[in-house]
Design a protein around this motif. Structure first.
Motif, PDB file in Angstrom:
ATOM      1  N   GLY A 176       0.737  -1.469  -0.287  1.00 47.78           N
ATOM      2  CA  GLY A 176       0.160   0.269   0.274  1.00 47.78           C
ATOM      3  C   GLY A 176       0.917   1.181  -0.221  1.00 47.78           C
ATOM      4  O   GLY A 176       0.215   2.303   0.022  1.00 47.78           O
ATOM      5  N   GLU A 177       2.215   0.843  -0.164  1.00 48.38           N
ATOM      6  CA  GLU A 177       3.288   2.013  -0.248  1.00 48.38           C
ATOM      7  C   GLU A 177       3.712   2.342  -1.417  1.00 48.38           C
ATOM      8  O   GLU A 177       4.777   1.384  -1.603  1.00 48.38           O
ATOM      9  CB  GLU A 177       3.866   2.017   1.233  1.00 48.38           C
ATOM     10  CG  GLU A 177       3.270   2.205   1.901  1.00 48.38           C
ATOM     11  CD  GLU A 177       3.069   3.676   2.778  1.00 48.38           C
ATOM     12  OE1 GLU A 177       3.170   4.358   2.435  1.00 48.38           O
ATOM     13  OE2 GLU A 177       1.925   3.599   3.664  1.00 48.38           O
ATOM     14  N   TYR A 178       4.029   3.534  -1.767  1.00 46.86           N
ATOM     15  CA  TYR A 178       5.011   3.704  -3.450  1.00 46.86           C
ATOM     16  C   TYR A 178       6.533   3.870  -2.328  1.00 46.86           C
ATOM     17  O   TYR A 178       6.365   4.938  -1.877  1.00 46.86           O
ATOM     18  CB  TYR A 178       4.162   4.696  -4.530  1.00 46.86           C
ATOM     19  CG  TYR A 178       2.735   4.249  -4.329  1.00 46.86           C
ATOM     20  CD1 TYR A 178       3.386   3.479  -6.818  1.00 46.86           C
ATOM     21  CD2 TYR A 178       2.003   4.706  -4.138  1.00 46.86           C
ATOM     22  CE1 TYR A 178       2.225   3.242  -6.367  1.00 46.86           C
ATOM     23  CE2 TYR A 178       0.548   4.196  -5.528  1.00 46.86           C
ATOM     24  CZ  TYR A 178       0.702   3.079  -6.781  1.00 46.86           C
ATOM     25  OH  TYR A 178      -0.509   3.169  -7.344  1.00 46.86           O
ATOM     26  N   THR A 179       7.135   3.443  -3.590  1.00 44.73           N
ATOM     27  CA  THR A 179       8.757   3.684  -3.168  1.00 44.73           C
ATOM     28  C   THR A 179       9.412   4.688  -3.997  1.00 44.73           C
ATOM     29  O   THR A 179       9.217   4.441  -5.617  1.00 44.73           O
ATOM     30  CB  THR A 179       9.291   2.408  -2.817  1.00 44.73           C
ATOM     31  OG1 THR A 179       9.344   1.761  -4.582  1.00 44.73           O
ATOM     32  CG2 THR A 179       9.181   1.614  -1.948  1.00 44.73           C
ATOM     33  N   ARG A 180      10.280   5.196  -3.883  1.00 43.94           N
ATOM     34  CA  ARG A 180      11.114   6.043  -4.676  1.00 43.94           C
ATOM     35  C   ARG A 180      12.006   5.818  -5.559  1.00 43.94           C
ATOM     36  O   ARG A 180      12.883   4.773  -4.355  1.00 43.94           O
ATOM     37  CB  ARG A 180      11.327   7.214  -3.517  1.00 43.94           C
ATOM     38  CG  ARG A 180      10.213   8.262  -3.034  1.00 43.94           C
ATOM     39  CD  ARG A 180       9.280   8.961  -3.340  1.00 43.94           C
ATOM     40  NE  ARG A 180      10.105  10.256  -4.119  1.00 43.94           N
ATOM     41  CZ  ARG A 180      10.437  11.536  -3.197  1.00 43.94           C
ATOM     42  NH1 ARG A 180       9.199  11.333  -2.606  1.00 43.94           N
ATOM     43  NH2 ARG A 180      10.565  12.515  -4.738  1.00 43.94           N
ATOM     44  N   ALA A 181      12.727   6.059  -6.046  1.00 45.52           N
ATOM     45  CA  ALA A 181      13.791   5.947  -6.672  1.00 45.52           C
ATOM     46  C   ALA A 181      15.290   6.181  -6.436  1.00 45.52           C
ATOM     47  O   ALA A 181      16.375   5.165  -7.217  1.00 45.52           O
ATOM     48  CB  ALA A 181      13.633   5.485  -8.888  1.00 45.52           C
ATOM     49  N   GLY A 182      14.801   6.964  -5.738  1.00 42.97           N
ATOM     50  CA  GLY A 182      17.173   8.224  -5.497  1.00 42.97           C
ATOM     51  C   GLY A 182      16.417   9.234  -6.313  1.00 42.97           C
ATOM     52  O   GLY A 182      16.922   8.414  -7.869  1.00 42.97           O
ATOM     53  N   GLY A 183      17.139  10.362  -5.909  1.00 39.26           N
ATOM     54  CA  GLY A 183      17.714  10.956  -6.756  1.00 39.26           C
ATOM     55  C   GLY A 183      19.318  11.589  -7.036  1.00 39.26           C
ATOM     56  O   GLY A 183      19.594  10.591  -6.993  1.00 39.26           O
ATOM     57  N   CYS A 184      19.605  12.816  -6.743  1.00 43.40           N
ATOM     58  CA  CYS A 184      20.889  12.346  -7.041  1.00 43.40           C
ATOM     59  C   CYS A 184      21.856  12.288  -6.221  1.00 43.40           C
ATOM     60  O   CYS A 184      20.913  11.976  -4.945  1.00 43.40           O
ATOM     61  CB  CYS A 184      21.497  14.387  -7.213  1.00 43.40           C
ATOM     62  SG  CYS A 184      20.949  13.974  -9.017  1.00 43.40           S
ATOM     63  N   LEU A 185      23.596  12.012  -6.557  1.00 42.58           N
ATOM     64  CA  LEU A 185      24.114  11.543  -5.125  1.00 42.58           C
ATOM     65  C   LEU A 185      24.265  12.732  -4.268  1.00 42.58           C
ATOM     66  O   LEU A 185      24.684  14.195  -4.660  1.00 42.58           O
ATOM     67  CB  LEU A 185      25.018  11.040  -5.598  1.00 42.58           C
ATOM     68  CG  LEU A 185      24.876   9.797  -6.317  1.00 42.58           C
ATOM     69  CD1 LEU A 185      26.779   9.396  -7.375  1.00 42.58           C
ATOM     70  CD2 LEU A 185      24.553   8.342  -5.944  1.00 42.58           C
ATOM     71  N   PRO A 186      24.135  12.549  -2.917  1.00 46.37           N
ATOM     72  CA  PRO A 186      24.851  13.715  -1.966  1.00 46.37           C
ATOM     73  C   PRO A 186      26.377  13.711  -2.084  1.00 46.37           C
ATOM     74  O   PRO A 186      27.060  12.999  -3.095  1.00 46.37           O
ATOM     75  CB  PRO A 186      23.850  12.974  -0.769  1.00 46.37           C
ATOM     76  CG  PRO A 186      25.007  10.918  -0.821  1.00 46.37           C
ATOM     77  CD  PRO A 186      24.035  11.126  -2.285  1.00 46.37           C
ATOM     78  N   LEU A 187      26.578  15.142  -2.043  1.00 47.71           N
ATOM     79  CA  LEU A 187      27.853  15.462  -2.215  1.00 47.71           C
ATOM     80  C   LEU A 187      28.503  15.176  -0.694  1.00 47.71           C
ATOM     81  O   LEU A 187      27.939  15.376   0.459  1.00 47.71           O
ATOM     82  CB  LEU A 187      28.241  17.309  -2.511  1.00 47.71           C
ATOM     83  CG  LEU A 187      26.631  17.413  -3.514  1.00 47.71           C
ATOM     84  CD1 LEU A 187      26.378  19.193  -3.526  1.00 47.71           C
ATOM     85  CD2 LEU A 187      27.193  17.101  -5.251  1.00 47.71           C
ATOM     86  N   PRO A 188      29.915  15.297  -1.461  1.00 46.17           N
ATOM     87  CA  PRO A 188      31.164  15.253  -2.694  1.00 46.17           C
ATOM     88  C   PRO A 188      30.752  14.330  -2.885  1.00 46.17           C
ATOM     89  O   PRO A 188      30.218  12.992  -2.812  1.00 46.17           O
ATOM     90  CB  PRO A 188      32.287  15.508  -2.066  1.00 46.17           C
ATOM     91  CG  PRO A 188      32.462  14.880  -0.748  1.00 46.17           C
ATOM     92  CD  PRO A 188      31.282  15.143   0.017  1.00 46.17           C
ATOM     93  N   VAL A 189      30.403  14.274  -4.197  1.00 49.15           N
ATOM     94  CA  VAL A 189      30.206  13.000  -5.352  1.00 49.15           C
ATOM     95  C   VAL A 189      31.511  11.824  -5.495  1.00 49.15           C
ATOM     96  O   VAL A 189      32.640  12.415  -5.621  1.00 49.15           O
ATOM     97  CB  VAL A 189      29.772  13.793  -6.467  1.00 49.15           C
ATOM     98  CG1 VAL A 189      29.575  12.314  -7.735  1.00 49.15           C
ATOM     99  CG2 VAL A 189      28.245  14.044  -6.559  1.00 49.15           C
ATOM    100  N   PRO A 190      31.677  10.953  -5.519  1.00 52.62           N
ATOM    101  CA  PRO A 190      32.689  10.333  -5.489  1.00 52.62           C
ATOM    102  C   PRO A 190      33.389   9.676  -7.248  1.00 52.62           C
ATOM    103  O   PRO A 190      32.577  10.583  -7.788  1.00 52.62           O
ATOM    104  CB  PRO A 190      31.671   8.200  -5.629  1.00 52.62           C
ATOM    105  CG  PRO A 190      30.927   8.986  -4.789  1.00 52.62           C
ATOM    106  CD  PRO A 190      30.510  10.233  -5.287  1.00 52.62           C
ATOM    107  N   GLU A 191      34.470   9.989  -6.478  1.00 53.64           N
ATOM    108  CA  GLU A 191      35.452  10.499  -7.987  1.00 53.64           C
ATOM    109  C   GLU A 191      35.363   9.341  -9.263  1.00 53.64           C
ATOM    110  O   GLU A 191      34.921   9.983 -10.538  1.00 53.64           O
ATOM    111  CB  GLU A 191      37.188  10.444  -8.045  1.00 53.64           C
ATOM    112  CG  GLU A 191      37.286  11.791  -6.874  1.00 53.64           C
ATOM    113  CD  GLU A 191      36.694  13.208  -7.659  1.00 53.64           C
ATOM    114  OE1 GLU A 191      36.889  13.119  -8.476  1.00 53.64           O
ATOM    115  OE2 GLU A 191      35.983  14.100  -6.767  1.00 53.64           O
TER     116      GLU A 191
END
Length: 331
Positions: free
Chosen positions: A198-213
């Motif tokens: 009964g709950e929709y999940t989220r696909a994930g947004g952008c990566l948190p900073l700092p972004v891995p190299e």
């Protein structure tokens, strides 16, 4: 009769760009043909008189009007156009349930509903309406231009073809039946699990900073925009992303099938160094192939520019070119 829902709209200035003293700003709402009420920011040149040419702006895909669509709308209002930047259905301050869904059909209708709204404003010339689509909304803008003959001029900026990327993956790396099948299996499994819980999940947004190299440049590019300089609490890309199955219908619903029948003017703009540049180059080739309406079509490649340069880098975004394009074609 279509009625608008009463939305809970912010009253303070909460944009990711500075407010201009050259335009008047207000919040407006309008309904689309699915009964969803859309929220928009309207920008009107100060001391404007008579009926103005008008432009509706949307995008990027997963962004909100407080980010770059609002920047574009405010800038074009400074140049003499009445503009609106709107949140699509199911996102931002706009209505629609469940949240964070996307649809090639409904999102094209969102643009057409924006044209409906502009067409009946007392201070708008209904024969002088254009649209600007940024990133994934560039593809939606082309789809709208192919369908809505009231649109006299269309600009796409750093365009994505959301049908192509959902069906084929980035750079068409998964353009085969096996990869598409596996993707659909995973998405349909998620549908079942969401229905059960009964709950929709989220696909994930952008990566948190700092972004891995070690991530691809375009991931870093997106993250530094959405998580950094243009973070907004309502932006999907800044936060948990789309509904996990929110973009599923794009896989088998191509949106650019009839672009070579667009009679109105189109200007496509892209950065030379953008990972996404192939979308505009291929879409422009398809739009002009075997077409009788090529004289008013143009592809503009910005030397050295990356994808998000056309989101907010006002030294790179060719606003002068866009102004000239709309002045010429909204007449």
């Amino acid at each position: 009769m279509m009625k608008t829902e009463k939305l809970n709209l912010t009253t303070e200035w909460d944009k990711t760009f500075e407010k201009s003293d050259k335009v008047d700003h207000s919040k407006v709402t309008f309904a689309n043909r699915y009964g969803i009420t859309l929220a928009a920011d309207m920008y009107v040149p100060k001391n404007a008189e008579g009926k103005l040419p008008a432009i509706a702006v949307a995008g990027p895909f997963g962004a909100v009007k407080e980010q770059c669509s609002g920047l574009y709308a405010q800038e074009m209002a400074e140049r003499g156009f009445l503009t609106i930047a709107f949140d699509p259905s199911f996102t931002g301050e706009s209505g629609g349930q469940p949240r964070y869904m996307a649809s090639p059909d409904i999102n094209t209708e969102d643009f057409m509903a924006a044209v409906d709204f502009l067409s009946v404003q007392d201070n708008v010339d209904p024969e002088k309406i254009g649209i600007i689509g940024i990133c994934g909304w560039g593809g939606m803008a082309l789809n709208t231009a192919a369908l809505d003959t009231r649109v006299k001029a269309t600009v796409t900026s750093t365009m994505y073809d959301m049908s192509r990327v959902n069906a084929n993956g980035y750079f068409d790396a998964d353009n085969n039946e096996e990869a598409r099948y596996n993707n659909k299996v995973a998405l349909n499994k998620a549908r079942t699990e969401s229905y059960r819980s009964g709950e929709y999940t989220r696909a994930g947004g952008c990566l948190p900073l700092p972004v891995p190299e070690d991530v691809p440049f375009y991931v870093k590019d997106y993250s530094e925009y959405y998580k950094g300089r243009a973070y907004h609490e309502r932006s999907l890309n800044s936060n948990e992303g789309w509904n996990t199955v929110g973009c599923m219908s794009f896989i088998n619903q191509p949106i650019l099938r009839y672009t070579n029948e667009i009679r109105s003017a189109v200007l496509m703009i892209h950065g030379e160094k953008a990972h996404s540049c192939y979308f505009s180059k291929d879409a422009y080739a398809d739009m002009t192939r075997n077409s009788k309406y090529t004289d008013n079509k143009e592809l503009m490649i910005i030397p050295g520019a990356v994808h998000t340069d056309l989101y907010d880098n006002v030294e790179v975004i060719p606003f002068d070119k866009m102004q000239d394009f709309f002045v010429k074609n909204l007449k």
